[in-house]
Design a protein around this motif. Sequence first.
Motif, PDB file in Angstrom:
ATOM      1  N   TYR A 106       0.847  -1.177   0.000  1.00 53.83           N
ATOM      2  CA  TYR A 106       0.000   0.000   0.000  1.00 53.83           C
ATOM      3  C   TYR A 106       0.890   1.236   0.000  1.00 53.83           C
ATOM      4  O   TYR A 106       2.057   1.187   0.410  1.00 53.83           O
ATOM      5  CB  TYR A 106      -0.892   0.028   1.243  1.00 53.83           C
ATOM      6  CG  TYR A 106      -1.661  -1.230   1.510  1.00 53.83           C
ATOM      7  CD1 TYR A 106      -2.745  -1.573   0.727  1.00 53.83           C
ATOM      8  CD2 TYR A 106      -1.301  -2.081   2.563  1.00 53.83           C
ATOM      9  CE1 TYR A 106      -3.462  -2.731   0.978  1.00 53.83           C
ATOM     10  CE2 TYR A 106      -2.015  -3.247   2.822  1.00 53.83           C
ATOM     11  CZ  TYR A 106      -3.090  -3.556   2.021  1.00 53.83           C
ATOM     12  OH  TYR A 106      -3.794  -4.700   2.267  1.00 53.83           O
ATOM     13  N   PHE A 107       0.361   2.364  -0.395  1.00 60.51           N
ATOM     14  CA  PHE A 107       1.146   3.602  -0.417  1.00 60.51           C
ATOM     15  C   PHE A 107       1.626   4.023   0.974  1.00 60.51           C
ATOM     16  O   PHE A 107       2.575   4.792   1.094  1.00 60.51           O
ATOM     17  CB  PHE A 107       0.320   4.738  -1.028  1.00 60.51           C
ATOM     18  CG  PHE A 107       0.483   4.872  -2.518  1.00 60.51           C
ATOM     19  CD1 PHE A 107       0.992   3.837  -3.289  1.00 60.51           C
ATOM     20  CD2 PHE A 107       0.124   6.046  -3.157  1.00 60.51           C
ATOM     21  CE1 PHE A 107       1.132   3.967  -4.663  1.00 60.51           C
ATOM     22  CE2 PHE A 107       0.263   6.190  -4.539  1.00 60.51           C
ATOM     23  CZ  PHE A 107       0.770   5.144  -5.294  1.00 60.51           C
ATOM     24  N   THR A 108       0.966   3.531   2.016  1.00 59.89           N
ATOM     25  CA  THR A 108       1.371   3.909   3.373  1.00 59.89           C
ATOM     26  C   THR A 108       2.590   3.126   3.856  1.00 59.89           C
ATOM     27  O   THR A 108       3.142   3.457   4.910  1.00 59.89           O
ATOM     28  CB  THR A 108       0.217   3.670   4.352  1.00 59.89           C
ATOM     29  OG1 THR A 108      -0.315   2.361   4.131  1.00 59.89           O
ATOM     30  CG2 THR A 108      -0.879   4.702   4.164  1.00 59.89           C
ATOM     31  N   ASP A 109       3.023   2.109   3.122  1.00 58.81           N
ATOM     32  CA  ASP A 109       4.049   1.210   3.632  1.00 58.81           C
ATOM     33  C   ASP A 109       5.484   1.458   3.169  1.00 58.81           C
ATOM     34  O   ASP A 109       6.419   1.104   3.894  1.00 58.81           O
ATOM     35  CB  ASP A 109       3.670  -0.233   3.295  1.00 58.81           C
ATOM     36  CG  ASP A 109       2.377  -0.650   3.979  1.00 58.81           C
ATOM     37  OD1 ASP A 109       2.207  -0.302   5.152  1.00 58.81           O
ATOM     38  OD2 ASP A 109       1.550  -1.305   3.336  1.00 58.81           O
ATOM     39  N   PRO A 110       5.739   1.989   1.972  1.00 55.35           N
ATOM     40  CA  PRO A 110       7.125   2.048   1.492  1.00 55.35           C
ATOM     41  C   PRO A 110       8.114   2.733   2.419  1.00 55.35           C
ATOM     42  O   PRO A 110       9.252   2.264   2.557  1.00 55.35           O
ATOM     43  CB  PRO A 110       6.994   2.795   0.158  1.00 55.35           C
ATOM     44  CG  PRO A 110       5.645   2.421  -0.338  1.00 55.35           C
ATOM     45  CD  PRO A 110       4.799   2.383   0.896  1.00 55.35           C
ATOM     46  N   ALA A 111       7.749   3.832   3.058  1.00 60.42           N
ATOM     47  CA  ALA A 111       8.706   4.554   3.898  1.00 60.42           C
ATOM     48  C   ALA A 111       9.258   3.659   5.001  1.00 60.42           C
ATOM     49  O   ALA A 111      10.481   3.623   5.232  1.00 60.42           O
ATOM     50  CB  ALA A 111       8.060   5.801   4.490  1.00 60.42           C
ATOM     51  N   GLN A 112       8.368   2.932   5.672  1.00 60.76           N
ATOM     52  CA  GLN A 112       8.812   2.051   6.737  1.00 60.76           C
ATOM     53  C   GLN A 112       9.612   0.870   6.192  1.00 60.76           C
ATOM     54  O   GLN A 112      10.605   0.437   6.785  1.00 60.76           O
ATOM     55  CB  GLN A 112       7.613   1.535   7.539  1.00 60.76           C
ATOM     56  CG  GLN A 112       6.904   2.603   8.345  1.00 60.76           C
ATOM     57  CD  GLN A 112       7.677   2.976   9.600  1.00 60.76           C
ATOM     58  OE1 GLN A 112       8.751   3.566   9.531  1.00 60.76           O
ATOM     59  NE2 GLN A 112       7.135   2.629  10.754  1.00 60.76           N
ATOM     60  N   GLY A 145      13.645   6.605  -1.066  1.00 64.19           N
ATOM     61  CA  GLY A 145      14.134   6.712   0.295  1.00 64.19           C
ATOM     62  C   GLY A 145      14.726   8.073   0.568  1.00 64.19           C
ATOM     63  O   GLY A 145      14.842   8.913  -0.338  1.00 64.19           O
ATOM     64  N   PRO A 146      15.122   8.336   1.806  1.00 63.89           N
ATOM     65  CA  PRO A 146      15.781   9.599   2.143  1.00 63.89           C
ATOM     66  C   PRO A 146      17.061   9.824   1.340  1.00 63.89           C
ATOM     67  O   PRO A 146      17.494  10.969   1.172  1.00 63.89           O
ATOM     68  CB  PRO A 146      16.087   9.445   3.639  1.00 63.89           C
ATOM     69  CG  PRO A 146      15.130   8.408   4.123  1.00 63.89           C
ATOM     70  CD  PRO A 146      14.931   7.474   2.979  1.00 63.89           C
ATOM     71  N   ASP A 147      17.640   8.717   0.839  1.00 69.60           N
ATOM     72  CA  ASP A 147      18.847   8.814   0.022  1.00 69.60           C
ATOM     73  C   ASP A 147      18.550   9.155  -1.438  1.00 69.60           C
ATOM     74  O   ASP A 147      19.467   9.276  -2.254  1.00 69.60           O
ATOM     75  CB  ASP A 147      19.628   7.497   0.081  1.00 69.60           C
ATOM     76  CG  ASP A 147      18.780   6.275  -0.306  1.00 69.60           C
ATOM     77  OD1 ASP A 147      17.630   6.468  -0.748  1.00 69.60           O
ATOM     78  OD2 ASP A 147      19.272   5.138  -0.157  1.00 69.60           O
ATOM     79  N   GLY A 148      17.266   9.316  -1.772  1.00 71.93           N
ATOM     80  CA  GLY A 148      16.885   9.642  -3.136  1.00 71.93           C
ATOM     81  C   GLY A 148      16.806   8.441  -4.058  1.00 71.93           C
ATOM     82  O   GLY A 148      16.422   8.583  -5.231  1.00 71.93           O
ATOM     83  N   LYS A 149      17.135   7.267  -3.555  1.00 71.80           N
ATOM     84  CA  LYS A 149      17.099   6.061  -4.390  1.00 71.80           C
ATOM     85  C   LYS A 149      15.676   5.525  -4.504  1.00 71.80           C
ATOM     86  O   LYS A 149      14.823   5.786  -3.656  1.00 71.80           O
ATOM     87  CB  LYS A 149      18.038   5.004  -3.815  1.00 71.80           C
ATOM     88  CG  LYS A 149      19.509   5.396  -3.895  1.00 71.80           C
ATOM     89  CD  LYS A 149      20.408   4.307  -3.333  1.00 71.80           C
ATOM     90  CE  LYS A 149      21.876   4.709  -3.448  1.00 71.80           C
ATOM     91  NZ  LYS A 149      22.774   3.658  -2.896  1.00 71.80           N
TER      92      LYS A 149
END
Length: 459
Positions: A106-112, A145-149
Amino acid sequence: MSRPWSPAVPRRTFALLAAAGLVLGTTACGGGGDPGSSAGGKVTITVTGQPPTSQPFERGVFDADVKEFEAAHPNIKIEPHEGFMDPKTFGAKLAGGQLEDVYYVYFTDPAQIIARHQAADITEAARKVPHVNDLKPELLDNFRGPDGKLYGLPTMNYTMGLLYSRPLFRKAGLDPDKPPRTWDEVRAAAKKISALGNGIVGYADYSKNNQGGWHLTGWLASMGGSVARKDGGKWVADFDNEKGRAALNLLHDLRWTDDSMGSKQLLEAQDVQRMMGAGQLGMYMAAPDNVPVLVKQFNGKYEDYGIAGMPDGKGTLLGGEGYMINPKASPEKIKAGLEWIQWKYLNPDRFEKHIKQYVDGKQPVGLPAEPTPDVWQGAVRDQQLALKAKYANVPAQNYQSYVDSTSRIKGSVEPPNAQQVYAILDSVMQAVLTDRNANIDQQLSTASAKVTSVLAQVK
């Protein structure tokens, strides 16, 4: 995070999601951890997303696509698994080497997932994927990700809008081809519809099972606000303010001053859909996927419904789904997985064939999000819209206001730890909709402190 009813995934029915979670939690796979190629030089990849047999049309399309893909890619074998994502079992499957090579999120999951190093870096491999640059940048950014990857690709997108009953608009002296564009206009229309009597409700909203919190997030987005924001690298609540008060005061006025929401509250999706299907409801906030649900499950008719963009137009809540790749996958499996994702889900060359599958299967064509996903921009989006108009078998003009709005209204993704946030906000919606004298300032302050505590858990 658990989604027992999953507002964030509009095109899956609630029953399907419940079944998907059970199937996904018990599937035996053996993918992901092995390096990878079977005899004869073929790369075998396990993939999630196969619909259950209880959805014969969708299952048939998926299985036919697997055969067609394998015929066109003789070096790749697809091993499909039923189901989508069960967050409760995800970590255990990954640790046990049983997570599929290509898995649904889901769109809510990638960051974690990215923060926990549970997805493969596909930045370089994705450069060779056709049409990646034709995807909406804000959707791709959800998988960075925070690294831009880049760690995944979006395959379906929705934004919230206003779903309304065209027959009730006409009965109330309203023009169904000119739906409300502001919340003030929604309020005025709801009063006229409620005045029809016979138990008809002008506007309804959710307030339990996390759905109330989800919709309150949509209200805030439409007014240019948000539930959460980053402050110095940390997430904090962002609704104990004028926008939060404006949303709740309007809900209060709809419910108590105008009596436009009826006396029955503590509603969830099925309740509101049942009201709309029975011709007893004028409007509610929804994504376009609700229309086929109204028709197939609640005896509605496609011609009876319209969808407009979010009132006020300062923003809208954006959700959707995509696919990521097991971090243990070999380079060969990553390449094969990306070929599958692009060919199956992100392939403008197959737009027309896919639409014809829906026509032949007597499925709706012409709805904003189906049967091809609203993830495109520019010329590819124009191509997609032209083909859907060519083969439309439902009144696509009823949804034109919504389609037009998606190109100009900025979408915002759901907050981190969304379901925990929504559970807290449910109580705010319930208080306002069940207590005429609810202290809105106190409700916002209390909920804000709780949400900030939940957001502090986000890494």
